[in-house]
Design a protein around this motif. Structure first.
Motif, PDB file in Angstrom:
ATOM      1  N   ARG A  18       0.827  -1.199   0.000  1.00 40.82           N
ATOM      2  CA  ARG A  18       0.000   0.000   0.000  1.00 40.82           C
ATOM      3  C   ARG A  18       0.871   1.263   0.000  1.00 40.82           C
ATOM      4  N   GLN A  19       1.930   1.268   0.795  1.00 39.54           N
ATOM      5  CA  GLN A  19       2.838   2.409   0.835  1.00 39.54           C
ATOM      6  C   GLN A  19       3.544   2.595  -0.511  1.00 39.54           C
ATOM      7  N   GLU A  20       3.954   1.495  -1.142  1.00 41.61           N
ATOM      8  CA  GLU A  20       4.613   1.593  -2.458  1.00 41.61           C
ATOM      9  C   GLU A  20       3.660   2.160  -3.501  1.00 41.61           C
ATOM     10  N   ARG A  21       2.422   1.696  -3.501  1.00 42.99           N
ATOM     11  CA  ARG A  21       1.438   2.233  -4.456  1.00 42.99           C
ATOM     12  C   ARG A  21       1.221   3.720  -4.210  1.00 42.99           C
ATOM     13  N   ARG A  22       1.155   4.126  -2.949  1.00 43.18           N
ATOM     14  CA  ARG A  22       0.972   5.531  -2.607  1.00 43.18           C
ATOM     15  C   ARG A  22       2.147   6.364  -3.119  1.00 43.18           C
ATOM     16  N   GLN A  23       3.365   5.856  -2.952  1.00 46.33           N
ATOM     17  CA  GLN A  23       4.543   6.569  -3.440  1.00 46.33           C
ATOM     18  C   GLN A  23       4.550   6.643  -4.961  1.00 46.33           C
ATOM     19  N   ASP A  24       4.151   5.556  -5.629  1.00 44.34           N
ATOM     20  CA  ASP A  24       4.088   5.551  -7.094  1.00 44.34           C
ATOM     21  C   ASP A  24       3.071   6.576  -7.595  1.00 44.34           C
ATOM     22  N   LYS A  25       1.904   6.618  -6.946  1.00 40.65           N
ATOM     23  CA  LYS A  25       0.889   7.589  -7.345  1.00 40.65           C
ATOM     24  C   LYS A  25       1.385   9.010  -7.155  1.00 40.65           C
ATOM     25  N   LEU A  26       2.070   9.265  -6.052  1.00 45.73           N
ATOM     26  CA  LEU A  26       2.591  10.602  -5.783  1.00 45.73           C
ATOM     27  C   LEU A  26       3.645  10.976  -6.822  1.00 45.73           C
ATOM     28  N   ALA A  27       4.509  10.035  -7.178  1.00 47.57           N
ATOM     29  CA  ALA A  27       5.538  10.312  -8.189  1.00 47.57           C
ATOM     30  C   ALA A  27       4.891  10.598  -9.544  1.00 47.57           C
ATOM     31  N   ARG A  28       3.855   9.843  -9.908  1.00 50.35           N
ATOM     32  CA  ARG A  28       3.158  10.097 -11.182  1.00 50.35           C
ATOM     33  C   ARG A  28       2.474  11.452 -11.157  1.00 50.35           C
ATOM     34  N   LYS A  29       1.903  11.825 -10.024  1.00 48.99           N
ATOM     35  CA  LYS A  29       1.230  13.116  -9.906  1.00 48.99           C
ATOM     36  C   LYS A  29       2.222  14.263 -10.065  1.00 48.99           C
ATOM     37  N   ILE A  30       3.379  14.139  -9.439  1.00 49.44           N
ATOM     38  CA  ILE A  30       4.402  15.173  -9.553  1.00 49.44           C
ATOM     39  C   ILE A  30       4.883  15.287 -10.993  1.00 49.44           C
ATOM     40  N   GLU A  31       5.092  14.153 -11.653  1.00 50.77           N
ATOM     41  CA  GLU A  31       5.536  14.156 -13.053  1.00 50.77           C
ATOM     42  C   GLU A  31       4.480  14.800 -13.955  1.00 50.77           C
ATOM     43  N   ARG A  32       3.204  14.477 -13.710  1.00 55.71           N
ATOM     44  CA  ARG A  32       2.116  15.060 -14.494  1.00 55.71           C
ATOM     45  C   ARG A  32       2.076  16.576 -14.325  1.00 55.71           C
ATOM     46  N   ASN A  33       2.260  17.037 -13.094  1.00 55.72           N
ATOM     47  CA  ASN A  33       2.245  18.473 -12.840  1.00 55.72           C
ATOM     48  C   ASN A  33       3.421  19.167 -13.526  1.00 55.72           C
ATOM     49  N   LYS A  34       4.586  18.544 -13.528  1.00 53.68           N
ATOM     50  CA  LYS A  34       5.744  19.119 -14.212  1.00 53.68           C
ATOM     51  C   LYS A  34       5.482  19.223 -15.707  1.00 53.68           C
ATOM     52  N   GLN A  35       4.913  18.168 -16.298  1.00 52.82           N
ATOM     53  CA  GLN A  35       4.619  18.192 -17.739  1.00 52.82           C
ATOM     54  C   GLN A  35       3.573  19.258 -18.047  1.00 52.82           C
ATOM     55  N   ARG A  36       2.594  19.404 -17.196  1.00 50.76           N
ATOM     56  CA  ARG A  36       1.552  20.402 -17.411  1.00 50.76           C
ATOM     57  C   ARG A  36       2.155  21.811 -17.351  1.00 50.76           C
ATOM     58  N   GLU A  37       3.059  22.038 -16.406  1.00 52.04           N
ATOM     59  CA  GLU A  37       3.699  23.343 -16.302  1.00 52.04           C
ATOM     60  C   GLU A  37       4.550  23.635 -17.533  1.00 52.04           C
ATOM     61  N   GLN A  38       5.256  22.632 -18.037  1.00 56.05           N
ATOM     62  CA  GLN A  38       6.092  22.817 -19.217  1.00 56.05           C
ATOM     63  C   GLN A  38       5.237  23.090 -20.449  1.00 56.05           C
ATOM     64  N   ALA A  39       4.098  22.444 -20.542  1.00 56.20           N
ATOM     65  CA  ALA A  39       3.224  22.620 -21.705  1.00 56.20           C
ATOM     66  C   ALA A  39       2.613  24.022 -21.728  1.00 56.20           C
ATOM     67  N   THR A  40       2.313  24.556 -20.572  1.00 56.62           N
ATOM     68  CA  THR A  40       1.674  25.867 -20.523  1.00 56.62           C
ATOM     69  C   THR A  40       2.680  27.001 -20.405  1.00 56.62           C
ATOM     70  N   SER A  41       3.942  26.696 -20.158  1.00 57.52           N
ATOM     71  CA  SER A  41       4.918  27.766 -19.963  1.00 57.52           C
ATOM     72  C   SER A  41       5.239  28.490 -21.272  1.00 57.52           C
ATOM     73  N   GLY A  42       4.980  27.886 -22.429  1.00 59.88           N
ATOM     74  CA  GLY A  42       5.255  28.518 -23.705  1.00 59.88           C
ATOM     75  C   GLY A  42       4.226  29.546 -24.113  1.00 59.88           C
ATOM     76  N   ARG A  43       3.069  29.518 -23.508  1.00 55.77           N
ATOM     77  CA  ARG A  43       1.993  30.456 -23.850  1.00 55.77           C
ATOM     78  C   ARG A  43       2.075  31.702 -22.986  1.00 55.77           C
TER      79      ARG A  43
END
Length: 67
Positions: A18-43
């Motif tokens: 359960r802890q590993e899944r929680r850490q994996d979800k958190l890592a995916r969420k952080i990565e998604r947020n970074k990609q979203r910031e990079q995608a919108t930073s050009g506008r």
């Protein structure tokens, strides 16, 4: 008594999974947020991307329009 320790061991394994899944979800969420910031930073701020580049006023007629 081995039954009791076996269940404790299984509970601990479930908790670790359960802890590993929680850490994996958190890592995916952080990565998604970074990609979203990079995608919108050009506008530029304050410009709607749906209407960017649209010129107001009369539009030129298409060249292939029959008269």
């Amino acid at each position: 008594m081995s039954k009791r320790s076996q269940s404790s061991f299984m509970k601990r394994q479930k908790e670790i999974a359960r802890q590993e899944r929680r850490q994996d979800k958190l890592a995916r969420k952080i990565e998604r947020n970074k990609q979203r910031e990079q995608a919108t930073s050009g506008r530029p701020e304050g410009i709607d991307p749906d209407i960017a580049g649209i010129v107001p006023g009369p539009q030129p007629l298409p060249e292939d329009l029959p008269e």
